[in-house]
Design a protein around this motif. Structure first.
Motif, PDB file in Angstrom:
ATOM      1  N   GLY A  89      -4.958  -3.862   5.574  1.00 49.41           N
ATOM      2  CA  GLY A  89      -4.505  -3.362   4.313  1.00 49.41           C
ATOM      3  C   GLY A  89      -4.633  -2.004   4.027  1.00 49.41           C
ATOM      4  O   GLY A  89      -5.933  -1.267   4.513  1.00 49.41           O
ATOM      5  N   VAL A  90      -3.830  -1.534   3.424  1.00 46.83           N
ATOM      6  CA  VAL A  90      -4.129   0.033   2.947  1.00 46.83           C
ATOM      7  C   VAL A  90      -3.519   0.138   1.385  1.00 46.83           C
ATOM      8  O   VAL A  90      -2.301  -0.347   0.942  1.00 46.83           O
ATOM      9  N   SER A  91      -4.385   0.819   0.850  1.00 48.26           N
ATOM     10  CA  SER A  91      -4.431   0.904  -0.873  1.00 48.26           C
ATOM     11  C   SER A  91      -4.136   2.161  -1.091  1.00 48.26           C
ATOM     12  O   SER A  91      -4.816   3.204  -0.709  1.00 48.26           O
ATOM     13  N   ILE A  92      -2.813   2.554  -1.497  1.00 49.26           N
ATOM     14  CA  ILE A  92      -2.516   4.025  -1.893  1.00 49.26           C
ATOM     15  C   ILE A  92      -2.511   4.070  -3.356  1.00 49.26           C
ATOM     16  O   ILE A  92      -2.044   3.401  -4.110  1.00 49.26           O
ATOM     17  N   SER A  93      -3.448   5.280  -3.986  1.00 43.15           N
ATOM     18  CA  SER A  93      -3.826   5.248  -5.179  1.00 43.15           C
ATOM     19  C   SER A  93      -2.508   5.903  -5.764  1.00 43.15           C
ATOM     20  O   SER A  93      -2.155   6.955  -5.520  1.00 43.15           O
ATOM     21  N   LEU A  94      -1.911   5.214  -7.048  1.00 41.67           N
ATOM     22  CA  LEU A  94      -0.916   5.883  -7.655  1.00 41.67           C
ATOM     23  C   LEU A  94      -1.144   5.462  -9.277  1.00 41.67           C
ATOM     24  O   LEU A  94      -1.183   4.324  -9.448  1.00 41.67           O
ATOM     25  N   ASP A  95      -1.375   6.490 -10.093  1.00 37.76           N
ATOM     26  CA  ASP A  95      -1.762   6.030 -11.550  1.00 37.76           C
ATOM     27  C   ASP A  95      -0.739   6.217 -12.387  1.00 37.76           C
ATOM     28  O   ASP A  95      -1.078   5.610 -13.639  1.00 37.76           O
ATOM     29  N   PRO A 129       2.782 -10.020   9.671  1.00 37.21           N
ATOM     30  CA  PRO A 129       3.122 -10.463   8.506  1.00 37.21           C
ATOM     31  C   PRO A 129       1.918 -10.308   7.128  1.00 37.21           C
ATOM     32  O   PRO A 129       1.987 -10.290   6.008  1.00 37.21           O
ATOM     33  N   TRP A 130       0.535 -10.476   7.977  1.00 34.24           N
ATOM     34  CA  TRP A 130      -0.447 -10.687   7.081  1.00 34.24           C
ATOM     35  C   TRP A 130      -1.172  -9.112   6.648  1.00 34.24           C
ATOM     36  O   TRP A 130      -1.945  -9.083   5.695  1.00 34.24           O
ATOM     37  N   GLN A 131      -0.531  -8.227   7.333  1.00 27.35           N
ATOM     38  CA  GLN A 131      -1.041  -6.686   6.802  1.00 27.35           C
ATOM     39  C   GLN A 131      -0.207  -6.446   5.523  1.00 27.35           C
ATOM     40  O   GLN A 131       0.922  -6.655   5.008  1.00 27.35           O
ATOM     41  N   ARG A 132      -1.006  -5.804   4.636  1.00 22.17           N
ATOM     42  CA  ARG A 132      -0.799  -5.290   3.347  1.00 22.17           C
ATOM     43  C   ARG A 132      -0.595  -3.859   3.102  1.00 22.17           C
ATOM     44  O   ARG A 132      -1.470  -3.218   3.532  1.00 22.17           O
ATOM     45  N   CYS A 133       0.297  -3.578   2.139  1.00 29.01           N
ATOM     46  CA  CYS A 133       0.427  -2.073   1.626  1.00 29.01           C
ATOM     47  C   CYS A 133       0.383  -2.475   0.119  1.00 29.01           C
ATOM     48  O   CYS A 133       0.810  -3.315  -0.586  1.00 29.01           O
ATOM     49  N   ASN A 134      -0.629  -1.839  -0.488  1.00 23.56           N
ATOM     50  CA  ASN A 134      -1.010  -1.917  -1.843  1.00 23.56           C
ATOM     51  C   ASN A 134      -0.709  -0.601  -2.712  1.00 23.56           C
ATOM     52  O   ASN A 134      -1.024   0.434  -2.057  1.00 23.56           O
ATOM     53  N   VAL A 135      -0.067  -0.903  -3.692  1.00 27.16           N
ATOM     54  CA  VAL A 135       0.016   0.407  -4.747  1.00 27.16           C
ATOM     55  C   VAL A 135      -1.301  -0.211  -5.652  1.00 27.16           C
ATOM     56  O   VAL A 135      -1.492  -0.969  -6.317  1.00 27.16           O
ATOM     57  N   MET A 136      -2.213   1.030  -5.609  1.00 29.14           N
ATOM     58  CA  MET A 136      -3.496   0.766  -6.717  1.00 29.14           C
ATOM     59  C   MET A 136      -3.456   1.869  -7.499  1.00 29.14           C
ATOM     60  O   MET A 136      -3.593   2.785  -7.424  1.00 29.14           O
ATOM     61  N   CYS A 137      -3.493   1.022  -8.686  1.00 27.68           N
ATOM     62  CA  CYS A 137      -3.561   2.183 -10.053  1.00 27.68           C
ATOM     63  C   CYS A 137      -4.850   2.044 -10.690  1.00 27.68           C
ATOM     64  O   CYS A 137      -5.514   0.940 -10.884  1.00 27.68           O
ATOM     65  N   VAL A 138      -5.620   3.299 -10.838  1.00 25.35           N
ATOM     66  CA  VAL A 138      -6.801   3.465 -11.435  1.00 25.35           C
ATOM     67  C   VAL A 138      -6.473   3.633 -12.609  1.00 25.35           C
ATOM     68  O   VAL A 138      -5.913   4.321 -13.375  1.00 25.35           O
ATOM     69  N   LEU A 139      -6.854   2.481 -13.554  1.00 27.84           N
ATOM     70  CA  LEU A 139      -6.716   2.213 -15.090  1.00 27.84           C
ATOM     71  C   LEU A 139      -7.569   3.035 -15.617  1.00 27.84           C
ATOM     72  O   LEU A 139      -8.924   2.872 -15.789  1.00 27.84           O
ATOM     73  N   GLN A 146       2.191   2.540 -17.914  1.00 22.69           N
ATOM     74  CA  GLN A 146       2.687   2.629 -16.611  1.00 22.69           C
ATOM     75  C   GLN A 146       2.437   1.599 -15.716  1.00 22.69           C
ATOM     76  O   GLN A 146       3.191   1.666 -14.630  1.00 22.69           O
ATOM     77  N   ILE A 147       1.834   0.436 -16.230  1.00 20.60           N
ATOM     78  CA  ILE A 147       1.751  -0.712 -15.177  1.00 20.60           C
ATOM     79  C   ILE A 147       3.182  -0.987 -15.023  1.00 20.60           C
ATOM     80  O   ILE A 147       3.459  -1.493 -13.688  1.00 20.60           O
ATOM     81  N   GLU A 148       3.990  -1.586 -15.997  1.00 19.27           N
ATOM     82  CA  GLU A 148       5.511  -2.083 -15.297  1.00 19.27           C
ATOM     83  C   GLU A 148       6.052  -0.951 -14.459  1.00 19.27           C
ATOM     84  O   GLU A 148       6.827  -1.842 -13.489  1.00 19.27           O
ATOM     85  N   PRO A 149       6.206  -0.065 -14.636  1.00 21.27           N
ATOM     86  CA  PRO A 149       7.127   0.693 -14.070  1.00 21.27           C
ATOM     87  C   PRO A 149       6.355   0.856 -12.569  1.00 21.27           C
ATOM     88  O   PRO A 149       7.222   1.030 -11.608  1.00 21.27           O
ATOM     89  N   LEU A 150       5.109   1.019 -12.344  1.00 23.90           N
ATOM     90  CA  LEU A 150       4.432   0.994 -11.287  1.00 23.90           C
ATOM     91  C   LEU A 150       4.446  -0.226 -10.217  1.00 23.90           C
ATOM     92  O   LEU A 150       4.880  -0.297  -9.282  1.00 23.90           O
ATOM     93  N   LEU A 151       4.623  -1.441 -11.062  1.00 20.99           N
ATOM     94  CA  LEU A 151       5.001  -2.754 -10.462  1.00 20.99           C
ATOM     95  C   LEU A 151       6.104  -2.794  -9.807  1.00 20.99           C
ATOM     96  O   LEU A 151       6.580  -3.320  -8.999  1.00 20.99           O
ATOM     97  N   LYS A 152       7.139  -2.206 -10.516  1.00 18.81           N
ATOM     98  CA  LYS A 152       8.701  -2.069  -9.945  1.00 18.81           C
ATOM     99  C   LYS A 152       8.784  -1.227  -8.986  1.00 18.81           C
ATOM    100  O   LYS A 152       9.417  -1.438  -7.903  1.00 18.81           O
ATOM    101  N   LEU A 153       7.912  -0.168  -8.780  1.00 16.07           N
ATOM    102  CA  LEU A 153       7.898   0.739  -7.651  1.00 16.07           C
ATOM    103  C   LEU A 153       7.212   0.019  -6.657  1.00 16.07           C
ATOM    104  O   LEU A 153       7.751   0.124  -5.475  1.00 16.07           O
ATOM    105  N   ALA A 154       6.255  -0.661  -6.752  1.00 15.17           N
ATOM    106  CA  ALA A 154       5.683  -1.419  -5.798  1.00 15.17           C
ATOM    107  C   ALA A 154       6.680  -2.445  -5.129  1.00 15.17           C
ATOM    108  O   ALA A 154       6.716  -2.666  -3.753  1.00 15.17           O
ATOM    109  N   ALA A 155       7.331  -3.249  -6.010  1.00  7.02           N
ATOM    110  CA  ALA A 155       8.126  -4.130  -5.516  1.00  7.02           C
ATOM    111  C   ALA A 155       9.584  -3.497  -4.614  1.00  7.02           C
ATOM    112  O   ALA A 155       9.964  -4.102  -3.632  1.00  7.02           O
ATOM    113  N   ARG A 156       9.929  -2.443  -4.920  1.00  2.00           N
ATOM    114  CA  ARG A 156      10.769  -1.740  -4.309  1.00  2.00           C
ATOM    115  C   ARG A 156      10.497  -1.360  -2.941  1.00  2.00           C
ATOM    116  O   ARG A 156      11.221  -1.191  -1.979  1.00  2.00           O
TER     117      ARG A 156
END
Length: 168
Positions: A89-95, A129-139, A146-156
């Motif tokens: 998996g890869v986590s990309i930081s987006l705050d 299918p088991w490989q992950r791409c994560n949007v990671m928000c440093v809270l 910003q959590i809800e709009p970031l969740l929607k961005l991740a889902a898109r």
């Protein structure tokens, strides 16, 4: 980048202080003997390493490697190679869901655009299918809204969403 919430970028960095791929392999083997199963390759910024694919591969001999990145250096080729090397998996930081605020937090104009592009390329580059791409928000103290709009961005982008609380 020069993130406002950390000081990695202020610390001196010398090439001779960096681990070699063989040192990563040896360290990974030692961790495996102690029962570790997941190894996170984070920063500073791991994608500045020209040998990041070989590092992921060496860690993947014994563990489930994950990479955390700000996304600045990500492109299609590198994303494919990292997942081919066995990255789980890869986590990309987006705050922030707003470019200006994210860029200000990360200390560099264009950081938001590059992070979103990294989410796109890593999401598309998954080979299994088991490989992950994560949007990671440093809270931090001002981005709860910003959590809800970031969740929607991740889902898109068919990405998972995770939060990393940060405190001084």
């Amino acid at each position: 980048l020069k993130c406002s919430f950390c000081n990695y970028w202020q610390l001196p960095s010398r090439q001779q202080d960096e681990l070699t791929v063989e040192q990563f392999r040896r360290g990974s083997r030692n961790l495996a003997r102690m029962g570790a199963s997941l190894v996170s390759l984070a920063g500073g910024e791991p994608l500045v390493r020209r040998d990041i694919v070989e590092i992921v591969e060496s860690v993947g001999e014994y563990h489930f490697p994950f990479v955390t990145t700000n996304g600045w250096n990500a492109d299609e080729r590198l994303a494919r190679e990292i997942f081919r090397a066995g990255c789980w998996g890869v986590s990309i930081s987006l705050d922030y869901a707003e470019a200006e605020r994210h860029d200000a937090q990360r200390g560099r104009q264009g950081a938001y655009k590059r992070a979103v592009r990294a989410i796109e390329v890593f999401s598309q580059a998954r080979q299994h299918p088991w490989q992950r791409c994560n949007v990671m928000c440093v809270l931090v103290d001002d981005n709860l809204s910003q959590i809800e709009p970031l969740l929607k961005l991740a889902a898109r982008h068919d990405a998972y969403f995770m939060v990393q609380p940060y405190s001084h």
